[in-house]
Design an enzyme around this catalytic site. Structure first.
Site, PDB file in Angstrom:
ATOM      1  N   HIS A 474      22.368  14.088  30.391  1.00  0.00           N
ATOM      2  CA  HIS A 474      21.660  14.386  31.637  1.00  0.00           C
ATOM      3  C   HIS A 474      22.036  15.779  32.154  1.00  0.00           C
ATOM      4  CE1 HIS A 474      20.000  13.189  35.699  1.00  0.00           C
ATOM      5  NE2 HIS A 474      20.839  14.154  36.060  1.00  0.00           N
ATOM      6  N   GLU A 475      23.320  16.017  32.298  1.00  0.00           N
ATOM      7  CA  GLU A 475      23.757  17.311  32.836  1.00  0.00           C
ATOM      8  C   GLU A 475      23.394  18.451  31.891  1.00  0.00           C
ATOM      9  OE1 GLU A 475      24.405  17.428  35.818  1.00  0.00           O
ATOM     10  OE2 GLU A 475      24.768  15.293  36.134  1.00  0.00           O
ATOM     11  N   HIS A 478      19.908  19.616  32.611  1.00  0.00           N
ATOM     12  CA  HIS A 478      19.888  20.613  33.683  1.00  0.00           C
ATOM     13  C   HIS A 478      20.306  21.974  33.135  1.00  0.00           C
ATOM     14  CE1 HIS A 478      19.052  18.136  37.140  1.00  0.00           C
ATOM     15  NE2 HIS A 478      20.137  17.377  37.007  1.00  0.00           N
ATOM     16  N   HIS A 481      17.611  23.784  31.290  1.00  0.00           N
ATOM     17  CA  HIS A 481      16.613  24.330  32.206  1.00  0.00           C
ATOM     18  C   HIS A 481      17.073  25.688  32.734  1.00  0.00           C
ATOM     19  CE1 HIS A 481      13.565  22.988  35.566  1.00  0.00           C
ATOM     20  NE2 HIS A 481      13.062  23.873  34.740  1.00  0.00           N
TER      21      HIS A 481
END
Length: 690
Positions: A474-475, A478, A481
């Site tokens: 998940h991290e 980020h 991105h």
């Protein structure tokens, strides 16, 4: 003062974490704030027609160093908190906030930005720059630039007070977490607790010069007890300590009265309400949604209610099953809050014939990182390699991301383990953004990736639960991105300028790969035998993927609705308390009663210290986008035989990751999927499809 004297003033490369000390902070801020204020004054006094270069480029050149230095200070405050660092941060937070508030209210600057937007130069600007200018103009309006002069001082006071309260809220949660310790000397009380958790607790006790085992309220320490300890009283003790952190119930958690966040929450909510009304909005929910995808609090609440309606039958079935199992198999006639994790894990073990502890043995840290990097390299045509840089703690590692031909794209720090002085949770933050420099070169992005997993013990690699693996992916989503953006205007580069309720799309998207056999079969290796994850165990994990998902969905909806209602129709100075509202929401939406003792809002850092105020719903909102985006990879697998399809990966990279905030998130989504998103994939992934 030169960068040689003060490492916080050195922007020639990566932060010099090995040299930065608390005493550097105030002198560096003196210099950077003075430079930024001088630049603002010079731009204000420039009588020539406003252009992009004479206004935005000049302002960014003066304010980016300030932002980067303060970002370093804030990051250190979150990961290696010390009394000296906290004091230096607290002394300078009002100064930085005051400068930021004054900038947002600067009518002369606002007029120059409007002149550029309305002038002849605008038509020739790139789409990214037009978007950036639109965001900046909105920022001035929301920053109070259009307020009457006699209201601006009060508006600035509100900004400073909110910044101080937010930091205090976070500090109180951290202090309450760090202060608690439970020492157990009777080994019989620890029956059921996994050996690696016991080993970590034993090492913690030894470090304190104590006998037995030490348990804390850091998640890797207390949660294995809640999940596995047969001693019900032990579970109750740790549960009660955890859910009363930063509240008035200090008797349960070894806290101090001054750490009670009850008044802090009320004050923050009142200030947000006052701010929103000064700007002409009915409530803070309306103000918060101005830069987001959702159009109104009513639209958000309707979305959450509809999702709750779909989840409720599954949650009711989950709850009934858990109660029956606890009564018939565990002899627990009434499930108490401290029994839920324990009974759920026992039910999972019975139904699916595996435990989380068994699965954990297949996820040693080196294998997990290699597997994550393999997914990213395969999908997005990059190379990840170990790199070198000064760090803030010996556990931190540093990597570089390059193109196949060796061109540097980005770098990142990764800080995986929980420790004292480190804020709980997991997050990605930017150390530096991508932008085009004046000499024609490009400043490449740098990210911080922070988690709070169990550290290695006994000289062996750390072992991660499958949930922790999901958190890491998940991290990293980020991070991608931020790191793979191709936008070269800082304000819309990477995660900058992305609507808050879309910013979770790339992170939640990456979680899906943690459930794919072709990924797990390559990223697992048993800590003792070296064998990969057995297919039969994987099949049981997959069968259990949506175990109690109905209840977990309602839990997230309680958080989201509580947040939105606190920021819309709640009166902070009224008769109902924050806790009472949270209970009412829970009674309305959840099938499990909220524990009478629980003070969970007092540690709800997402909305009181983390930027998610009136925005917590974005996790579920963005999950619709992320599930639908991932469905494109599932569709590719039907024809190409793999979800790790480089062609689909490159389309996703170009449409979503590279575009950053340079266009509305919905445009980026439609550029990838060719249509509007639907909720179908989310319901299917969550086991709640018709």
């Amino acid at each position: 003062m030169t960068p040689a004297d003060n490492p916080l003033l050195d922007f020639s490369g990566l932060p010099r974490f090995d040299a930065i000390r608390p005493e550097h902070i105030t002198p560096a801020l003196d210099r950077l704030l003075a430079d930024a204020q001088a630049a603002v004054q010079a731009i204000e006094n420039d009588t020539a027609p406003a252009t992009w270069d004479t206004v935005l480029t000049r302002l960014e050149a003066a304010t980016e160093p300030l932002g980067r230095a303060w970002g370093i200070v804030s990051h250190l405050s979150a990961v290696v908190d010390t009394p000296a660092l906290r004091q230096a941060h607290a002394e300078n937070l009002p100064r930085v906030t005051e400068f930021s508030a004054a900038l947002g209210q600067n009518l002369a600057l606002y007029r120059k930005y409007k002149a550029i937007a309305e002038g002849p130069e605008f038509a020739g600007l790139s789409p990214a720059r037009k978007m950036l200018l639109e965001h900046e103009l909105r920022g001035f309006r929301l920053g109070g630039a259009e307020l009457p002069e006699d209201q601006k001082a009060r508006f600035a006071e509100i900004q400073e007070a909110q910044a101080n309260l937010s930091k205090a809220f976070s500090d109180h949660v951290l202090d309450a977490t760090n202060a608690y310790a439970l020492f157990i000397e009777d080994e019989a009380r620890l029956a059921g607790v996994p050996e690696d958790a016991l080993e970590a607790a034993r090492a913690a006790a030894e470090k304190d010069g104590k006998a037995g085992w030490k348990f804390t309220l850091h998640f890797p320490s207390y949660f294995p007890v809640l999940q596995y300890a047969d001693d019900r009283t032990l579970r109750q003790t740790l549960y009660e300590a955890n859910v009363t952190r930063a509240s008035e119930l200090t008797a349960y958690n070894q806290g101090k009265p001054e750490w009670d966040n009850s008044a802090n929450m009320v004050e923050q909510l009142a200030l947000r309400q006052e701010e929103s009304r000064m700007l002409g909005y009915g409530n803070f929910g309306e103000l918060s949604l101005v830069p987001k995808m959702a159009e109104s609090p009513e639209q958000v609440l309707t979305f959450l209610r509809e999702l709750a309606d779909k989840a409720r039958p599954f949650a009711e079935a989950d709850w009934a099953e858990l109660q029956t199992f606890a009564r018939e198999s565990l002899g627990l006639d009434k499930l108490e809050p401290w029994d839920l994790a324990y009974a759920s894990e026992k039910l999972r073990e019975q139904r699916y014939a595996f435990s989380e502890q068994e699965v954990k043995q297949y996820f040693p840290e080196p294998q997990v990182l290699a597997g994550l990097f393999d997914v990213v390299q395969t999908l997005f045509d990059v190379v990840i390699a170990v790199d070198e840089a000064p760090t803030w703690h010996p556990d931190v590692r540093f990597y570089r991301v390059s193109s196949r031909d060796g061109r540097l794209l980005a770098q990142f720090y990764i800080d995986l383990y929980a420790r004292e002085g480190k804020r709980g949770g997991a997050w990605m933050d930017d150390a530096r953004g991508r932008k085009r420099l004046g000499n024609g070169s490009v400043q490449t992005p740098v990210a911080y990736l922070t988690c709070n997993f169990s550290a290695p013990v006994g000289g062996r690699p750390a072992l991660f639960t499958h949930d922790e693996v999901i958190t890491l992916f998940h991290e990293f989503g980020h991070g991608l991105h931020h790191m793979l953006t191709q936008v070269e205007d800082l304000g819309v580069s990477g995660i900058n300028g992305v609507e808050w309720d879309a910013v979770e799309l790339p992170s939640q998207f990456m979680e899906n790969f943690c459930w794919e056999w072709e990924v797990l079969s390559r990223m697992t290796r048993h800590a003792t035998t070296g064998e990969p994850l057995p297919r039969a165990l994987y099949d049981r994990m997959l069968a259990a993927r949506n175990f109690q998902n109905g209840m977990m969905t309602l839990r997230q909806i309680v958080f989201s609705v509580t947040d939105m209602q606190l920021h819309t129709d709640f009166d902070p100075r009224g008769n109902q308390s924050v806790l009472e509202l949270a209970r009412t929401v829970n009674d309305t939406f959840h099938v499990i009663p909220q524990a009478t003792l629980s003070r969970w809002p007092n540690s709800f850092s997402h909305i009181f210290a983390g930027g998610y105020a009136a925005g917590y719903y974005s996790y579920k909102w963005a999950e619709v986008l992320s599930a639908d985006a991932y469905a494109a990879f599932e569709e590719a697998a039907q024809t190409r035989g793999t979800v790790l399809d480089p062609e689909t990966g490159m389309r996703y990279r170009q449409a979503i990751l590279e575009a950053g905030g340079s266009r509305p998130a919905m445009e980026s989504f439609k550029a990838f999927r060719g249509r509007q998103p639907t909720i179908d994939a989310l319901l299917r992934h969550g086991g709640m499809a018709a």
